[in-house]
Enzyme design. Structure first.
Site, PDB file in Angstrom:
ATOM      1  N   GLU A 176      17.281  33.949  20.799  1.00 42.46           N
ATOM      2  CA  GLU A 176      17.879  32.811  21.181  1.00 42.46           C
ATOM      3  C   GLU A 176      18.557  33.053  22.576  1.00 42.46           C
ATOM      4  OE1 GLU A 176      17.399  29.780  20.121  1.00 42.46           O
ATOM      5  OE2 GLU A 176      16.405  30.274  18.298  1.00 42.46           O
TER       6      GLU A 176
ATOM      7  N   ASP B 299      27.794  38.540  33.798  1.00 43.64           N
ATOM      8  CA  ASP B 299      27.718  37.756  35.138  1.00 43.64           C
ATOM      9  C   ASP B 299      28.836  36.940  35.604  1.00 43.64           C
ATOM     10  OD1 ASP B 299      26.282  37.305  37.547  1.00 43.64           O
ATOM     11  OD2 ASP B 299      24.897  35.680  36.790  1.00 43.64           O
TER      12      ASP B 299
ATOM     13  N   GLU C 248      18.007  46.782  40.352  1.00 45.87           N
ATOM     14  CA  GLU C 248      18.218  46.114  41.416  1.00 45.87           C
ATOM     15  C   GLU C 248      19.642  46.294  42.131  1.00 45.87           C
ATOM     16  OE1 GLU C 248      16.654  44.547  38.763  1.00 45.87           O
ATOM     17  OE2 GLU C 248      14.554  45.270  39.561  1.00 45.87           O
ATOM     18  N   ASN C 249      20.505  46.569  41.395  1.00 48.60           N
ATOM     19  CA  ASN C 249      21.893  46.565  41.813  1.00 48.60           C
ATOM     20  C   ASN C 249      22.105  47.777  42.777  1.00 48.60           C
ATOM     21  OD1 ASN C 249      23.480  45.426  38.578  1.00 48.60           O
ATOM     22  ND2 ASN C 249      22.624  44.151  40.508  1.00 48.60           N
TER      23      ASN C 249
ATOM     24  N   ARG D 149      18.788  32.686  33.938  1.00 44.99           N
ATOM     25  CA  ARG D 149      18.083  33.402  34.390  1.00 44.99           C
ATOM     26  C   ARG D 149      18.173  34.778  33.281  1.00 44.99           C
ATOM     27  NH1 ARG D 149      19.601  32.741  39.048  1.00 44.99           N
ATOM     28  NH2 ARG D 149      20.779  34.394  39.147  1.00 44.99           N
TER      29      ARG D 149
ATOM     30  N   ARG E 258      35.204  42.327  45.455  1.00 40.97           N
ATOM     31  CA  ARG E 258      34.396  42.155  44.460  1.00 40.97           C
ATOM     32  C   ARG E 258      34.684  43.018  43.384  1.00 40.97           C
ATOM     33  NH1 ARG E 258      29.897  39.160  45.012  1.00 40.97           N
ATOM     34  NH2 ARG E 258      28.965  40.762  43.389  1.00 40.97           N
TER      35      ARG E 258
ATOM     36  N   TRP F  59      34.394  35.436  40.376  1.00 43.31           N
ATOM     37  CA  TRP F  59      35.652  35.404  39.743  1.00 43.31           C
ATOM     38  C   TRP F  59      36.605  36.139  40.926  1.00 43.31           C
ATOM     39  CZ3 TRP F  59      39.325  39.125  38.603  1.00 43.31           C
ATOM     40  CH2 TRP F  59      40.448  38.632  37.735  1.00 43.31           C
TER      41      TRP F  59
ATOM     42  N   SER G 237      22.025  46.921  36.914  1.00 47.13           N
ATOM     43  CA  SER G 237      20.248  46.947  36.977  1.00 47.13           C
ATOM     44  C   SER G 237      19.725  47.726  38.041  1.00 47.13           C
ATOM     45  CB  SER G 237      19.992  45.559  37.173  1.00 47.13           C
ATOM     46  OG  SER G 237      19.997  45.125  38.634  1.00 47.13           O
TER      47      SER G 237
ATOM     48  N   ARG H 164      23.259  46.716  46.262  1.00 40.98           N
ATOM     49  CA  ARG H 164      24.569  46.134  46.927  1.00 40.98           C
ATOM     50  C   ARG H 164      25.613  47.248  47.749  1.00 40.98           C
ATOM     51  NH1 ARG H 164      26.939  42.527  42.081  1.00 40.98           N
ATOM     52  NH2 ARG H 164      24.981  41.322  41.695  1.00 40.98           N
TER      53      ARG H 164
END
Ligand code: FPP
Length: 234
Positions: A201, A16, A63-64, A188, A29, A21, A61, A67
């Site tokens: 972890e 991410d 959901e991407n 998240r 992007r 950046w 993902s 974009r």
């Protein structure tokens, strides 16, 4: 120094911060994704050097797709060039697998993905799973559909369904992830490895993915090694 005795077997990374950046540098992007793809290559080789057998990265993902088309095309083109370069990487001891729903990809990309998965990589040290059009919920829905189909054929009863029945039908070949790293300051899971992360972890880091280095990776491993993993026991 990381302690090689307690290395995780399977590390997941949510790559991410590419957009931020690029924005910080006044770049489009897609320039962030390009640098992100280079860092992905570097970190895969670092995992190989450490001897970590499994690495799963979240590249795109379910959901991407929301974009802008230009950005989606940019990520898919990066994937295409990475896969075209795979031939050269045959002796790097890194095998590649994809997790996610391949159905929406064009014929060329599907063929490249298949070719990479079938490549005869010698003495594999690390298998990299690239999550592409992947969603953790979608993965579970896919597993449930396969179970219902088998039950409808009379081959499976409700009593026979166990955790393994689901684990064995996931896109991912590895049902447990030990450590999930998310750079960029966000904390998240974003629908990544939902089933597989039951005992994982989590290490969240402030660095943006295109700036992520092998030293950052080692810091995450050290943090992982410090934690006492009891899997709910005492
Ligand atoms: C999240 O950062 C990143 C993505 C949605 C794409 C990640 C893809 C790559 C690193 C390239 C994949 C290519 C290969 C070869 C694996 P973001 O865009 O959401 O960043 P932001 O939160 O700063 O906007």
């Amino acid at each position: 120094m990381t302690d090689k005795t307690f290395l995780p077997e399977h590390v997941g990374i949510i790559m991410d911060g590419n957009g931020r950046w690029a924005k910080k540098r006044g770049l489009p992007r897609n320039a962030g994704h390009k640098k992100g793809a280079e860092v992905f290559g570097e970190i895969s080789r670092h995992c190989r050097d450490l001897g970590i057998p499994w690495l799963t990265v979240y590249a795109f993902s379910t959901e991407n797709w929301k974009r802008p088309k230009e950005e989606v095309d940019g990520v898919m083109n990066l994937m295409r060039s990475y896969l075209k370069d795979m031939e050269k990487a045959k002796n790097e001891h890194i095998a590649v697998r994809f997790i996610g729903d391949k159905a929406p990809f064009d014929k060329e990309l599907k063929e490249l993905m298949e070719k990479a998965e079938k490549a005869d990589v010698k003495d594999v040290v690390t298998t990299v799973q690239i999550a592409l059009n992947y969603g953790g919920r979608d993965e579970i829905v896919h597993a449930v559909k396969s179970i219902v189909k088998e039950a409808a054929l009379g081959n499976l009863t409700p009593e026979e369904i166990t955790e393994d029945t689901i684990s064995s039908r996931l896109y991912s070949g590895i049902p447990n992830v030990d450590l999930i790293i998310r750079p960029s300051g966000e904390e998240r899971l974003s629908n990544f490895l939902l089933w597989e992360s039951a005992y994982a972890e989590f290490v969240f880091m402030d660095v943006l993915w295109p700036d992520f280095t092998p030293t950052d990776f080692d810091a995450a491993i050290e943090e992982y090694e410090k934690r006492n993993r009891r899997f709910g026991g005492v």
